[in-house]
Design a protein around this motif. Structure first.
Motif, mmCIF file in Angstrom:
data_model
loop_
_atom_site.group_PDB
_atom_site.id
_atom_site.type_symbol
_atom_site.label_atom_id
_atom_site.label_comp_id
_atom_site.label_asym_id
_atom_site.label_seq_id
_atom_site.Cartn_x
_atom_site.Cartn_y
_atom_site.Cartn_z
ATOM 1 N N TRP A 28 -2.660 4.384 -60.110
ATOM 2 C CA TRP A 28 -3.052 5.696 -59.590
ATOM 3 C C TRP A 28 -1.971 6.284 -58.694
ATOM 4 O O TRP A 28 -1.562 7.441 -58.871
ATOM 5 C CB TRP A 28 -4.362 5.535 -58.832
ATOM 6 C CG TRP A 28 -5.050 6.803 -58.411
ATOM 7 C CD1 TRP A 28 -4.908 8.052 -58.926
ATOM 8 C CD2 TRP A 28 -6.022 6.923 -57.377
ATOM 9 N NE1 TRP A 28 -5.730 8.945 -58.281
ATOM 10 C CE2 TRP A 28 -6.434 8.266 -57.319
ATOM 11 C CE3 TRP A 28 -6.599 6.009 -56.503
ATOM 12 C CZ2 TRP A 28 -7.384 8.720 -56.416
ATOM 13 C CZ3 TRP A 28 -7.553 6.466 -55.603
ATOM 14 C CH2 TRP A 28 -7.938 7.820 -55.570
ATOM 15 N N HIS A 35 -2.888 13.255 -56.599
ATOM 16 C CA HIS A 35 -4.356 13.257 -56.645
ATOM 17 C C HIS A 35 -4.999 12.166 -55.795
ATOM 18 O O HIS A 35 -6.207 11.981 -55.841
ATOM 19 C CB HIS A 35 -4.829 13.119 -58.096
ATOM 20 C CG HIS A 35 -4.408 14.275 -58.942
ATOM 21 N ND1 HIS A 35 -3.435 14.148 -59.914
ATOM 22 C CD2 HIS A 35 -4.788 15.563 -58.951
ATOM 23 C CE1 HIS A 35 -3.251 15.330 -60.485
ATOM 24 N NE2 HIS A 35 -4.059 16.205 -59.926
ATOM 25 N N VAL A 36 -4.188 11.449 -55.039
ATOM 26 C CA VAL A 36 -4.711 10.365 -54.201
ATOM 27 C C VAL A 36 -5.078 10.927 -52.826
ATOM 28 O O VAL A 36 -4.244 11.548 -52.168
ATOM 29 C CB VAL A 36 -3.661 9.237 -54.045
ATOM 30 C CG1 VAL A 36 -4.183 8.129 -53.140
ATOM 31 C CG2 VAL A 36 -3.270 8.688 -55.405
ATOM 32 N N PRO A 37 -6.320 10.709 -52.358
ATOM 33 C CA PRO A 37 -6.720 11.183 -51.027
ATOM 34 C C PRO A 37 -6.257 10.199 -49.938
ATOM 35 O O PRO A 37 -7.050 9.458 -49.349
ATOM 36 C CB PRO A 37 -8.250 11.226 -51.132
ATOM 37 C CG PRO A 37 -8.575 10.136 -52.102
ATOM 38 C CD PRO A 37 -7.432 10.117 -53.085
ATOM 39 N N TYR A 38 -4.955 10.175 -49.678
ATOM 40 C CA TYR A 38 -4.360 9.192 -48.770
ATOM 41 C C TYR A 38 -5.058 9.149 -47.413
ATOM 42 O O TYR A 38 -5.321 8.067 -46.889
ATOM 43 C CB TYR A 38 -2.873 9.498 -48.569
ATOM 44 C CG TYR A 38 -2.053 9.431 -49.820
ATOM 45 C CD1 TYR A 38 -1.733 8.219 -50.404
ATOM 46 C CD2 TYR A 38 -1.592 10.594 -50.435
ATOM 47 C CE1 TYR A 38 -0.978 8.138 -51.563
ATOM 48 C CE2 TYR A 38 -0.826 10.533 -51.594
ATOM 49 C CZ TYR A 38 -0.529 9.308 -52.152
ATOM 50 O OH TYR A 38 0.219 9.245 -53.299
ATOM 51 N N GLU A 39 -5.357 10.308 -46.847
ATOM 52 C CA GLU A 39 -5.942 10.354 -45.501
ATOM 53 C C GLU A 39 -7.344 9.751 -45.448
ATOM 54 O O GLU A 39 -7.789 9.301 -44.411
ATOM 55 C CB GLU A 39 -5.965 11.797 -44.966
ATOM 56 C CG GLU A 39 -6.745 12.795 -45.804
ATOM 57 C CD GLU A 39 -6.033 13.260 -47.069
ATOM 58 O OE1 GLU A 39 -6.745 13.753 -47.966
ATOM 59 O OE2 GLU A 39 -4.806 13.133 -47.175
ATOM 60 N N GLN A 40 -8.027 9.693 -46.559
ATOM 61 C CA GLN A 40 -9.381 9.119 -46.596
ATOM 62 C C GLN A 40 -9.367 7.603 -46.824
ATOM 63 O O GLN A 40 -10.412 6.974 -46.789
ATOM 64 C CB GLN A 40 -10.217 9.792 -47.681
ATOM 65 C CG GLN A 40 -10.469 11.259 -47.401
ATOM 66 C CD GLN A 40 -11.188 11.946 -48.543
ATOM 67 O OE1 GLN A 40 -11.395 11.370 -49.603
ATOM 68 N NE2 GLN A 40 -11.563 13.203 -48.323
ATOM 69 N N LEU A 41 -8.205 7.038 -47.060
ATOM 70 C CA LEU A 41 -8.097 5.610 -47.350
ATOM 71 C C LEU A 41 -7.640 4.783 -46.153
ATOM 72 O O LEU A 41 -7.357 3.595 -46.288
ATOM 73 C CB LEU A 41 -7.154 5.388 -48.535
ATOM 74 C CG LEU A 41 -7.585 6.031 -49.850
ATOM 75 C CD1 LEU A 41 -6.499 5.869 -50.902
ATOM 76 C CD2 LEU A 41 -8.899 5.431 -50.333
ATOM 77 N N GLY A 45 -4.157 3.969 -47.250
ATOM 78 C CA GLY A 45 -3.667 5.273 -47.680
ATOM 79 C C GLY A 45 -2.344 5.630 -47.022
ATOM 80 O O GLY A 45 -1.435 6.155 -47.679
ATOM 81 N N SER A 46 -2.234 5.328 -45.733
ATOM 82 C CA SER A 46 -0.983 5.601 -45.014
ATOM 83 C C SER A 46 0.168 4.793 -45.611
ATOM 84 O O SER A 46 1.262 5.319 -45.822
ATOM 85 C CB SER A 46 -1.128 5.250 -43.527
ATOM 86 O OG SER A 46 -2.116 6.047 -42.936
ATOM 87 N N HIS A 49 0.985 6.157 -49.123
ATOM 88 C CA HIS A 49 1.692 7.437 -49.040
ATOM 89 C C HIS A 49 3.150 7.224 -48.625
ATOM 90 O O HIS A 49 4.067 7.837 -49.198
ATOM 91 C CB HIS A 49 0.980 8.365 -48.054
ATOM 92 C CG HIS A 49 1.512 9.750 -48.079
ATOM 93 N ND1 HIS A 49 2.262 10.276 -47.047
ATOM 94 C CD2 HIS A 49 1.424 10.725 -49.022
ATOM 95 C CE1 HIS A 49 2.604 11.514 -47.351
ATOM 96 N NE2 HIS A 49 2.107 11.807 -48.543
#
Length: 120
Positions: A28, A35-41, A45-46, A49
């Motif tokens: 992904w 399309h990856v919701p980095y801030e929600q992970l 996510g950080s 990213h």
């Protein structure tokens, strides 16, 4: 069934889930990074990213190396099947596919398999 020509053991569900989710996430962030919701992970996510932004080429090569290693493990599983007396085509195919998809989680089961000795 010790020493069986059709021996097969399924990898643990936890390992299968972890590897599927990990490789899925890797795919992904590599092929659809926008399309990856980095801030929600959270921290994951950080990190993802940062890696996508600063080390994309390394990630890309690492992805294909991981699949190449899985293929090498799967091919080795066929050799192990031969040395351990697993001759059933269906069982060999199961070992190949499972090892290709789940790597060492499958291969370790085959490596630890000790077939019974043949009777004379």
């Amino acid at each position: 069934m010790a020493g069986s020509a059709s021996y097969f053991q399924r990898a643990g569900v936890l390992w299968m889930a972890v590897i599927t989710l990990s490789m899925g996430f890797f795919t992904w962030i590599l092929f659809w990074p926008a399309h990856v919701p980095y801030e929600q992970l959270g921290p994951l996510g950080s990190l993802a990213h940062y890696l996508v932004k600063n080390h994309y080429t390394t990630l890309y090569h690492g992805f294909w190396i991981a699949w190449a290693l899985h293929l090498a493990e799967a091919l080795y599983s066929l050799r192990l099947c031969s040395t351990k007396g697993i001759t059933d085509l269906g069982a060999r195919l199961q070992w190949f596919i499972q090892t290709f998809l789940f790597g060492i989680a499958s291969l370790s089961l085959l490596l630890s398999y000790k077939p019974g000795k043949k009777r004379r």
